[in-house]
Each structure stands twice: as structure tokens, then as C-alpha cells.
Enzyme design. Structure first.
Site, mmCIF file in Angstrom:
data_model
loop_
_atom_site.group_PDB
_atom_site.id
_atom_site.type_symbol
_atom_site.label_atom_id
_atom_site.label_comp_id
_atom_site.label_asym_id
_atom_site.label_seq_id
_atom_site.Cartn_x
_atom_site.Cartn_y
_atom_site.Cartn_z
ATOM 1 N N ASP A 168 -5.897 -17.390 -26.268
ATOM 2 C CA ASP A 168 -5.858 -16.733 -27.567
ATOM 3 C C ASP A 168 -6.095 -17.793 -28.639
ATOM 4 O OD1 ASP A 168 -4.779 -14.007 -28.986
ATOM 5 O OD2 ASP A 168 -4.216 -15.791 -30.142
ATOM 6 N N ILE A 169 -7.079 -17.538 -29.526
ATOM 7 C CA ILE A 169 -7.377 -18.504 -30.589
ATOM 8 C C ILE A 169 -6.240 -18.490 -31.606
ATOM 9 C CG2 ILE A 169 -8.984 -19.129 -32.434
ATOM 10 C CD1 ILE A 169 -11.213 -17.885 -30.805
ATOM 11 N N GLU A 211 -9.899 -11.977 -30.333
ATOM 12 C CA GLU A 211 -9.980 -13.434 -30.175
ATOM 13 C C GLU A 211 -9.414 -13.898 -28.835
ATOM 14 O OE1 GLU A 211 -6.176 -12.727 -32.674
ATOM 15 O OE2 GLU A 211 -8.100 -11.747 -32.265
#
Length: 291
Positions: A168-169, A211
Site C-alpha cells: 500500500d502506497i 494504491e
């Protein structure tokens, strides 16, 4: 030799007058050699058009462009058959040069694209698009689910291990709000390419949604998974894009899990990896947690 080709072939001089027309060109177009040699190719002979119906003999002729810059070109066009109908063909153009390297004409090879081939290509493209994320070009969730099911079935049947990494960004919503969605999309593309370039050829990296990305790693147990995760975390951290005179970068929080006896489904492995990812976020982000 040229008459033995299955492809149509013809030569033109610098004025685009046809100087040679092979047997396959006769068969594919309906025009005999004696009807076309000495005439310009645009004189109601082939009259190439593109898929929008644009007449390429008036503007955009690939053979003329090749004679001007000596670059080989490939295109899919329609030509005019002697009986009046249009025929879809793939064409390839090359310059014709003399012994001193001067362009004295051009050569075009063309082959008919059959309806069956067109259909196969369209079906392959539709299948490709249905399994790839259009923004990043990596496999989408549908593809990942299919691969996960196969890995889980193999693990249950033969005991071949596999691992899942969930990415996960970090702070991506704030990044999007600050820099705009176009820059955010570039970051997603760059992150995907970075992850793909840093794994083994048989590993799979795909976009889970938003994301989030997921990596599938055959023959990877906990220790191997942690090592791979750290390498990927570091690779993303060291990557940036140029935008508005700035170097912009992001980090990722990563969670990992390998298949275990208590897992009743592939989804259970992903769920544990997702849980570990949230633990990475809680402990400061930009880190790897495997459990």
C-alpha cells in the site's frame, strides 16, 4: 524468388511509378502486372486508406515516407481490389537503394488479414485488456485471483509453498490532493514498473485496486518472503518522478504471509498479508512485516 512469395510485393521509383508487380500481388489485388507497371500506385490501383477511411495516397503514404527518411514501416490498411471492394492488409515498406546508398525507390510487401485472423486478434486483445490494469499495465485483480487459486490448489495437492505480499502506497490520498491525479497516476505507473522489475521472472505483481498492489511468490516461505519484501520496499523508496521541477517519491508499507495449514482458502492468505500490511503502517510505515 519474388514471384514465389505468398506476400504481394511491388517496387516503385522516386515518382511512385510501379516498376515491378509480383504474382501474389496479382492474386491479392486482381490487377495483372501489365495493367499496373508504369502507372503510379495511386492511379485507381491500390488507393490505400486507413481504418478511418483517410486516403493515404494523398497524405500519409507509408511507402512515400519510407523513401524520404529510409525508415522501415509497418501498418494495417485497406486497399482497393480490382473488383471494387476493400481488402484489409498488413503492409511493410522498405527503401530501395542503389550501390552508392542513394534512395531510388521503395518496396512494399503486403499480406491479407483474414476475417478469422482479425477475430482472433480482437479476442486476444479483449482478453488481454480484461486481465490487465489499463493504467499501470500490470495484471489486475481478476488475474491475481486466478493465479492465487492455482497456487493454493497446488499447495493443497503437492505441498508446494507460496507467499503473498500486500503493498500500500503511504499517504497516497494526501499526495493526490497535493499534486493532482495526473501526477498520482504517474506515481502508480512508476511504482508498478519498479515492483515488476525487482522480482523473479516467475513471480507476479498486480494491482489490487486504488494504491494497493499484490505480489504472488511461488516457492517462497516466510524468510524468503521477508527478503523479497525488503528488496521491493527499498526499490520503491529509491525511485522518483520529475514533476514541476521537483523530484517526487513515495514509500510503501508491505505485509506478507505464506500459505499455512490453517488457511482454508487463498483469500485467507491474502487477508493475513493485508493484516500484516496494516501492522507496518501502525508501526511507522515504509516497512515490511511478515506473519
Amino acid at each position: 524468388m519474388l514471384d514465389a512469395l505468398k506476400e504481394g510485393a511491388y517496387f516503385v521509383d522516386r515518382e511512385r511509378r510501379i516498376t515491378y508487380w509480383n504474382k501474389a500481388a496479382e492474386r491479392l489485388t486482381g490487377f495483372r502486372s501489365e495493367e499496373v507497371v508504369g502507372h503510379r500506385c495511386s492511379e485507381n490501383i491500390l488507393v490505400h486508406v486507413d481504418c478511418q477511411g483517410k486516403n493515404l495516397c494523398k497524405a500519409g503514404c507509408p511507402l512515400l515516407a519510407t523513401m524520404e527518411d529510409t525508415l522501415t514501416r509497418e501498418a494495417e490498411v485497406f486497399f482497393h481490389h480490382r473488383r471494387g471492394h476493400r481488402v484489409p492488409v498488413s503492409v511493410r515498406t522498405t527503401p530501395l537503394e542503389d550501390d552508392e546508398g542513394n534512395v531510388v525507390g521503395g518496396i512494399e510487401l503486403f499480406a491479407e488479414i483474414s476475417p478469422e485472423e482479425n477475430l482472433r486478434e480482437r479476442m486476444a486483445e479483449l482478453e488481454r485488456r480484461s486481465l490487465l490494469d489499463l493504467l499501470t499495465g500490470v495484471p489486475n485483480r481478476r488475474y491475481l485471483d486466478s493465479e492465487l487459486a492455482a497456487l493454493f490448489a497446488l499447495w493443497q495437492k503437492s505441498g508446494v509453498p507460496f507467499g503473498v505480499l500486500f503493498f500500500d502506497i503511504d499517504h497516497f490520498k494526501g499526495f493526490n490532493d497535493t499534486h493532482g491525479h495526473d501526477i498520482g497516476d504517474r506515481v502508480l505507473e512508476t511504482t508498478a514498473k519498479t515492483l515488476v522489475s525487482a522480482v523473479r521472472s516467475f513471480d507476479v505483481i498486480g494491482r489490487w485496486g486504488g494504491e494497493e498492489f499484490v505480489g504472488l511468490f511461488p516457492n517462497a516461505e516466510r524468510e524468503t518472503l521477508a527478503s523479497i519484501g525488503e528488496r521491493l520496499r527499498s526499490a520503491v523508496e529509491a525511485t522518483w518522478i520529475e514533476a514541476d521541477g521537483q523530484r517526487l517519491s513515495v514509500t510503501v508499507s508491505i505485509g506478507g504471509a505464506s500459505a499455512a495449514k490453517e488457511d482454508l482458502s487463498a483469500a485467507a492468505v491474502v487477508k493475513r498479508a493485508d493484516t500484516m500490511m496494516y501492522r507496518s503502517k501502525q508501526e511507522g510505515r515504509n516497512r515490511v512485516t511478515v506473519g
